[in-house]
Design a protein around this motif. Structure first.
Motif, PDB file in Angstrom:
ATOM      1  N   GLY A 189      65.597  -3.973  24.855  1.00 34.39           N
ATOM      2  CA  GLY A 189      66.368  -4.871  25.714  1.00 34.39           C
ATOM      3  C   GLY A 189      67.526  -4.110  26.333  1.00 34.39           C
ATOM      4  O   GLY A 189      67.458  -2.897  26.553  1.00 34.39           O
ATOM      5  N   ASP A 190      68.596  -4.809  26.615  1.00 38.21           N
ATOM      6  CA  ASP A 190      69.791  -4.157  27.149  1.00 38.21           C
ATOM      7  C   ASP A 190      70.350  -3.184  26.118  1.00 38.21           C
ATOM      8  O   ASP A 190      70.306  -3.447  24.914  1.00 38.21           O
TER       9      ASP A 190
ATOM     10  N   GLU B 211      68.630  -1.770  31.025  1.00 37.94           N
ATOM     11  CA  GLU B 211      67.830  -2.913  30.637  1.00 37.94           C
ATOM     12  C   GLU B 211      66.394  -2.428  30.516  1.00 37.94           C
ATOM     13  O   GLU B 211      66.037  -1.365  31.046  1.00 37.94           O
TER      14      GLU B 211
END
Length: 186
Positions: free
Chosen positions: A129-130, A98
């Protein structure tokens, strides 16, 4: 191991237009679907895997070092599916990451608990982001390369897919090598 994956072409997009990110993001290119009957024969493991798909799976091109894979994980089942780890023949170390803010900077770190895809919902893996992080890649990833992945699901099931190599300038996050990057996701 990867023979149980069915790839369905959902849309067509030119990889030659890698510099035009909006066009690449707006058209799903592939959906990978795990076969409902896995080699283990366990219906509990294959039920979660068969409910999981991925749209537009891609991996950032690289000559060496680290890279990451992205796409949208889709869960068509009535219960949440959790991805707890991953692997790829391209890298000896694959982690679920993450990106978070730390000290005014964006940094990536292992995602505790993995990626949870709620019932009848999706989970986006994207730059900044992830994402699925590969460290110490063993060969160059060029545009158009097909890289296999296997995700391990909570409860022991697996989900396999193939990501397409794509040029991308990258996010502006830092990797925190001093952090615990053991990836003990199960």
């Amino acid at each position: 191991m990867f023979s149980r994956v069915i790839v369905v072409v959902v849309g067509v997009a030119s990889l030659a237009a890698c510099g035009v990110q909006e066009a690449a993001d707006s058209v799903p290119k592939q959906v990978a679907v795990a076969s409902p009957s896995g080699p283990s024969g366990s219906s509990g493991q294959s039920a979660a895997a068969s409910a999981l798909t991925i749209t537009d799976p891609w991996i950032k091109t690289t000559k060496k070092g680290m890279t990451a894979a992205f796409g949208t994980l889709v869960n068509d089942s009535g219960t949440a599916v959790t991805v707890v780890s991953g692997s790829s023949p391209l890298s000896p170390k694959v982690e679920l990451h993450e990106v978070v803010e730390s000290g005014g900077k964006m940094v990536m770190q292992p995602k505790k608990g993995g990626f949870v895809i709620p019932a009848k919902s999706s989970h986006v893996l994207k730059p900044g982001g992830d994402h699925i992080m590969l460290m110490g890649v063993t060969e160059e990833v060029k545009p158009g390369a097909e890289v296999p992945f296997t995700l391990v699901l909570e409860g022991g099931g697996t989900f396999a897919f193939t990501a397409m190599g794509k040029d991308f300038a990258g996010g502006k996050e830092d990797y925190q090598p001093g952090m615990d990057m053991s990836g003990d996701h199960g």
